[in-house]
Structure formats: C-alpha cells, structure tokens
Design a protein around this motif. Sequence first.
Motif, PDB file in Angstrom:
ATOM      1  N   PHE A   1       0.738  -1.279   0.021  1.00  0.00           N
ATOM      2  CA  PHE A   1      -0.066   0.080  -0.011  1.00  0.00           C
ATOM      3  C   PHE A   1       0.881   1.189  -0.221  1.00  0.00           C
ATOM      4  CE2 PHE A   1      -3.083  -3.126   2.167  1.00  0.00           C
ATOM      5  CZ  PHE A   1      -3.953  -2.997   1.061  1.00  0.00           C
ATOM      6  N   VAL A   2       2.272   1.227   0.205  1.00  0.00           N
ATOM      7  CA  VAL A   2       3.015   2.298   0.536  1.00  0.00           C
ATOM      8  C   VAL A   2       4.000   2.375  -0.779  1.00  0.00           C
ATOM      9  CG1 VAL A   2       4.352   3.808   2.043  1.00  0.00           C
ATOM     10  CG2 VAL A   2       2.445   2.523   2.870  1.00  0.00           C
ATOM     11  N   GLY A   3       4.730   3.547  -1.261  1.00  0.00           N
ATOM     12  CA  GLY A   3       5.512   3.490  -2.330  1.00  0.00           C
ATOM     13  C   GLY A   3       6.957   3.518  -1.746  1.00  0.00           C
ATOM     14  N   GLY A   4       7.224   3.828  -0.610  1.00  0.00           N
ATOM     15  CA  GLY A   4       8.402   3.803   0.030  1.00  0.00           C
ATOM     16  C   GLY A   4       8.668   4.835   1.289  1.00  0.00           C
ATOM     17  N   GLU A   5       9.815   5.120   1.595  1.00  0.00           N
ATOM     18  CA  GLU A   5       9.954   5.807   2.947  1.00  0.00           C
ATOM     19  C   GLU A   5      10.284   7.327   2.530  1.00  0.00           C
ATOM     20  OE1 GLU A   5      11.423   4.199   6.643  1.00  0.00           O
ATOM     21  OE2 GLU A   5      12.299   2.485   5.471  1.00  0.00           O
ATOM     22  N   THR A   6      10.535   7.412   1.413  1.00  0.00           N
ATOM     23  CA  THR A   6      10.874   8.960   1.018  1.00  0.00           C
ATOM     24  C   THR A   6      10.148   9.257  -0.330  1.00  0.00           C
ATOM     25  OG1 THR A   6      12.916   8.292  -0.477  1.00  0.00           O
ATOM     26  CG2 THR A   6      13.212   8.945   1.903  1.00  0.00           C
ATOM     27  N   ALA A   7       9.969  10.396  -0.560  1.00  0.00           N
ATOM     28  CA  ALA A   7       9.244  10.788  -1.983  1.00  0.00           C
ATOM     29  C   ALA A   7      10.149  10.241  -3.295  1.00  0.00           C
ATOM     30  CB  ALA A   7       9.292  12.361  -1.877  1.00  0.00           C
ATOM     31  N   GLN A   8      11.642  10.390  -2.962  1.00  0.00           N
ATOM     32  CA  GLN A   8      12.333   9.770  -4.143  1.00  0.00           C
ATOM     33  C   GLN A   8      12.091   8.324  -4.141  1.00  0.00           C
ATOM     34  OE1 GLN A   8      14.048  12.868  -5.047  1.00  0.00           O
ATOM     35  NE2 GLN A   8      13.754  11.716  -6.951  1.00  0.00           N
ATOM     36  N   GLU A   9      12.186   7.603  -3.304  1.00  0.00           N
ATOM     37  CA  GLU A   9      11.728   6.270  -3.142  1.00  0.00           C
ATOM     38  C   GLU A   9      10.599   5.619  -3.762  1.00  0.00           C
ATOM     39  OE1 GLU A   9      13.304   4.143   0.650  1.00  0.00           O
ATOM     40  OE2 GLU A   9      11.619   2.850   0.250  1.00  0.00           O
ATOM     41  N   ALA A  10       9.399   6.630  -3.318  1.00  0.00           N
ATOM     42  CA  ALA A  10       8.024   6.233  -3.878  1.00  0.00           C
ATOM     43  C   ALA A  10       8.158   6.622  -5.444  1.00  0.00           C
ATOM     44  CB  ALA A  10       7.121   7.069  -2.753  1.00  0.00           C
ATOM     45  N   ASP A  11       8.753   7.479  -5.804  1.00  0.00           N
ATOM     46  CA  ASP A  11       8.684   7.995  -7.372  1.00  0.00           C
ATOM     47  C   ASP A  11       9.372   6.626  -7.835  1.00  0.00           C
ATOM     48  OD1 ASP A  11       8.036   9.363  -9.272  1.00  0.00           O
ATOM     49  OD2 ASP A  11       9.827  10.750  -9.163  1.00  0.00           O
ATOM     50  N   THR A  12      10.561   6.330  -7.633  1.00  0.00           N
ATOM     51  CA  THR A  12      11.480   5.110  -8.192  1.00  0.00           C
ATOM     52  C   THR A  12      10.408   3.955  -8.162  1.00  0.00           C
ATOM     53  OG1 THR A  12      13.230   6.542  -7.437  1.00  0.00           O
ATOM     54  CG2 THR A  12      13.484   4.182  -8.602  1.00  0.00           C
ATOM     55  N   ASN A  13       9.897   3.434  -7.077  1.00  0.00           N
ATOM     56  CA  ASN A  13       9.306   2.291  -6.800  1.00  0.00           C
ATOM     57  C   ASN A  13       8.079   2.316  -7.568  1.00  0.00           C
ATOM     58  OD1 ASN A  13      11.231   1.396  -4.985  1.00  0.00           O
ATOM     59  ND2 ASN A  13       9.911   1.598  -3.140  1.00  0.00           N
TER      60      ASN A  13
ATOM     61  N   TYR B   1      -2.820   7.644  -5.763  1.00  0.00           N
ATOM     62  CA  TYR B   1      -2.325   8.195  -4.453  1.00  0.00           C
ATOM     63  C   TYR B   1      -1.210   7.362  -4.152  1.00  0.00           C
ATOM     64  CZ  TYR B   1      -5.139  12.148  -2.809  1.00  0.00           C
ATOM     65  OH  TYR B   1      -5.713  13.207  -2.642  1.00  0.00           O
ATOM     66  N   VAL B   2       0.147   7.679  -4.140  1.00  0.00           N
ATOM     67  CA  VAL B   2       1.218   6.816  -3.725  1.00  0.00           C
ATOM     68  C   VAL B   2       1.625   7.282  -2.295  1.00  0.00           C
ATOM     69  CG1 VAL B   2       3.217   5.975  -4.154  1.00  0.00           C
ATOM     70  CG2 VAL B   2       1.671   6.189  -5.996  1.00  0.00           C
ATOM     71  N   PRO B   3       1.111   6.648  -1.162  1.00  0.00           N
ATOM     72  CA  PRO B   3       1.646   7.328   0.270  1.00  0.00           C
ATOM     73  C   PRO B   3       2.772   6.990   0.430  1.00  0.00           C
ATOM     74  CG  PRO B   3      -0.008   5.399   0.389  1.00  0.00           C
ATOM     75  CD  PRO B   3       0.510   5.588  -1.032  1.00  0.00           C
TER      76      PRO B   3
END
Length: 391
Positions: A65-77, A345-347
């Motif tokens: 349910f979550v993209g990653g721990e940071t914005a960058q990680e979420a954007d890449t994942n 939405y990528v939390p």
Amino acid sequence: MEVSFDNTEKAFASKDDNTLKRAYLLFRLVSRPWMVSLGKHLTQFAFALHLPVKGLIKKTIFAQFVGGETAQEADTNTDDLADYGIGTILDYSVEGQDDEASYVAGTAEILKTVEISAESEGVPFCVFKPSGIGPFGLWLKAGTDMELGWQESEQWMATLARVEQICSRAHELGTPVLIDAEESWMQDGADRVVEQFMARFNKERPIVFHTLQMYRHDRLDYLKRLLVLAQGSGFKLGVKLVRGAYMEKERERAEERGYPDPIQPDKEATDRDFDDALRFCIEHIDTISIVCGTHNEESSMLLTQLMEQNGIAKDDPRIYFAQLYGMSDHISYNLVDAGYNVAKYVPYGPVKEVMPYLIRRAQENTSAAGQTGRELGLIKKELKRRKAGGR
Ligand SMILES: Cc1cc2nc3c(=O)[nH]c(=O)nc-3n(C[C@H](O)[C@H](O)[C@H](O)COP(=O)(O)OP(=O)(O)OC[C@H]3O[C@@H](n4cnc5c(N)ncnc54)[C@H](O)[C@@H]3O)c2cc1C
C-alpha cells in the motif's frame, strides 16, 4: 466501446507471480477483522518495545500500500505505474504529529513533492492534508465564530502562511494541488480557506483542488454553491470527489454529542449524491475540473459514459480518475488502457509514521463482501489464468 474492468491480464500486467501471491495473502489476512485488530495491537506493542518488526512490515503490508519511505523512493518504486501511463500522486502520509516543528517539516516535504510534480510528467498532482500543516483544533475554530487567543492567532497565521507557500509554489510551477478533506468538524474552517485560495490561484486554470466527501448529505448543495462562487468571482473550480473515509467516527461523535449526523442515511444515498455530483460536474465542465477518487466500478463506469454522451475526449485534461496505490488495479489499468487519464495516490513516509494510514487501509479492506472479496477474486482469477499458460 464501453470500458471493461474484467480484464485481469491488463489489470495485473505489471505484477509478477510473487507480487500477486503476496497481495493475495495480504488481502486474505485483512479480510478477517480479528486479524486486523490483532495486527494493529501487535505492531503498536512491537514498536513500543523497539522490536525489529520494521523489515517484516516493509516487505508485506507496506510494500502493498505504500510507495517507499521517501518521496524519491516512492517515485522510483512506482516506475511501473509510469510505464503504463498511470500518474503518481505522492502523498506524504505521516500522521498524528501535532507540534509546530512537524508542521514546518511536513510543509517542506510537501513542497518537495510540488517540485517533483512540476519536473515529472508522471506526477500530475501533488496533495496535502490541512491537519498535516496546522493544528486540528485551529482548523476547527476557524470554521466557527470562536475567538482565537493571542498564541492561537499566531499559530493560525503560521498555518495560513504554509497553505499559501504550497499553493503559490504550485501556481508558479503550474502543477495542481489537491487538498484532502477530513473530519466534518474541522472541514468548515478548511472550506473557507480552500475557497479563498481557489479564488486567488485558479484564475486561468484550476491549480487548487477542493475535496468533497459525498457521504455527507450537504455536499451536493455545497458543490452547487461552489460553482456559483466560481462563476461569480471568475475562477475555475477544481474538485476531487470521494465518498469519504471517516464514517464511523462521524456517526459516533454526532451521537455522543447529540447533533444531527452529517452522514447520509444509507449507502444508496451516498452513491446517488456521488453520481449526481459527477453529472453536475460534467454539465459544467467549462468551469469545473474533476478528480474522481473512487474504487467503485459503477461510478467509474458512469463517468466514462457521461464523457462519451457529452462528446468529451477520453484524455480531456479536465478529468482524472484516481485510486489508491495497492487497490483496484483492475479499474486503474483498464481505464488507462482505454485511453483515460488515471492517477494513483502513492503514500510514503517512514514505516512507523505511516502505520495509521496502513491500519486505515487494512480496516477499509475488512469486508469480505466488499472491496477485499473483489480484490481476492480478481487476483485468484489472474493466477489461474497464468497457471493455465495464459502469460
Ligand atoms: C484518490 C483518492 C483520494 C481520496 N481522498 C480522500 C479525502 O481527501 N478524504 C476522505 O475522506 N477520503 C478520501 N479518499 C478515501 C475515500 O473516501 C474512500 O476510499 C472511499 O470512501 C471508498 O469508497 P469508494 O468510492 O471507493 O466506493 P464504495 O466502496 O462503493 O463505497 C464505500 C464508501 O461508501 C460510504 N458508505 C458506506 N456505507 C455507508 C452507509 N451505510 N451510509 C452512508 N455512506 C456509506 C463510505 O464513504 C464508504 O467508505 C480518497 C480515495 C481515493 C481513491
């Protein structure tokens, strides 16, 4: 041709077998209310004792349910979303922090997502929650005639300055910003503020988007009033339509305090107002831009039909469909495949701090008859199809 949400091959094309099996297991676990309740207490206990549970959570429910721990990680994942043409809405989901320093830090984080959104074509919107950048109690008071004390006035000015910082940066960079809706008892204050910022920054095009929770029985009228305001003041109206996430809490508080329940009498009434709001927005599409935030197949289908009936192109920039990361991929991927604008939405945020969000998602999925039953059925169907050699 009508879009179909049944194609599981398209829905799960970006997921390998292991990811699908993990999702299947997770949805099965959260379909049991006692499991969600036990999981909630066990994780709270584990974090309190500093037990090393972060790794386990990160590989399971967090990964779903979550993209990653940071914005960058979420954007890449979430590159797989971009590969399929689905937009990412980076949602800084740290909750329950309530001091000035965390509001300042939260605002800095949101500003980072504004920059990412402006730079990246795959990130069509940014988003924030009012209570993430200013005290909940002040949002509440701002919607009433209550006087603010000296210190409160200072805090409120600082909160408004943070809203202004985010909205003006978004306006400068030309990237729209969605403002989430929360509990009704703070929403009057938020409504007033959002209206002011829409009037200021939406002159040429919608930059500031309000959120309307159609489980409230007063929101269809409010939408109509917002249109009058927008037309009268000469600004574009941006609205994200959702059903609403705080129903139980709303009902409990209304009963406890003895005021009329702000929620619709039943699900049918919520569905009716949600769909009527879609119809109203489409009728006034020259002034209103829509983000249709739902996992409901009928409402998503209705919007595609309304677009067709009104000769609106599938990729008209004024209309977006949006779902939450990890949920209802059959809607997102099939819609994007048919040519519609879709975003998820990528939390993101540190594991411990996004736990309230994760628990809400687990609780929302704890109904075998609803969302979870549907997710499980779709994943099962796709695994079976793949096993039969249909890769
Ligand atoms: C992109 C996106 C952004 C979102 N942003 C917000 C936000 O800013 N604020 C927010 O509150 N939520 C937000 N949500 C969450 C959203 O409110 C829930 O996901 C949504 O309520 C689930 O409903 P659904 O439209 O997917 O459809 P369904 O699954 O068909 O509807 C379930 C919803 O119907 C309503 N409902 C259920 N039973 C009843 C009943 N007996 N009486 C009246 N109403 C009932 C409730 O709202 C319930 O959640 C967002 C969701 C998405 C996808």
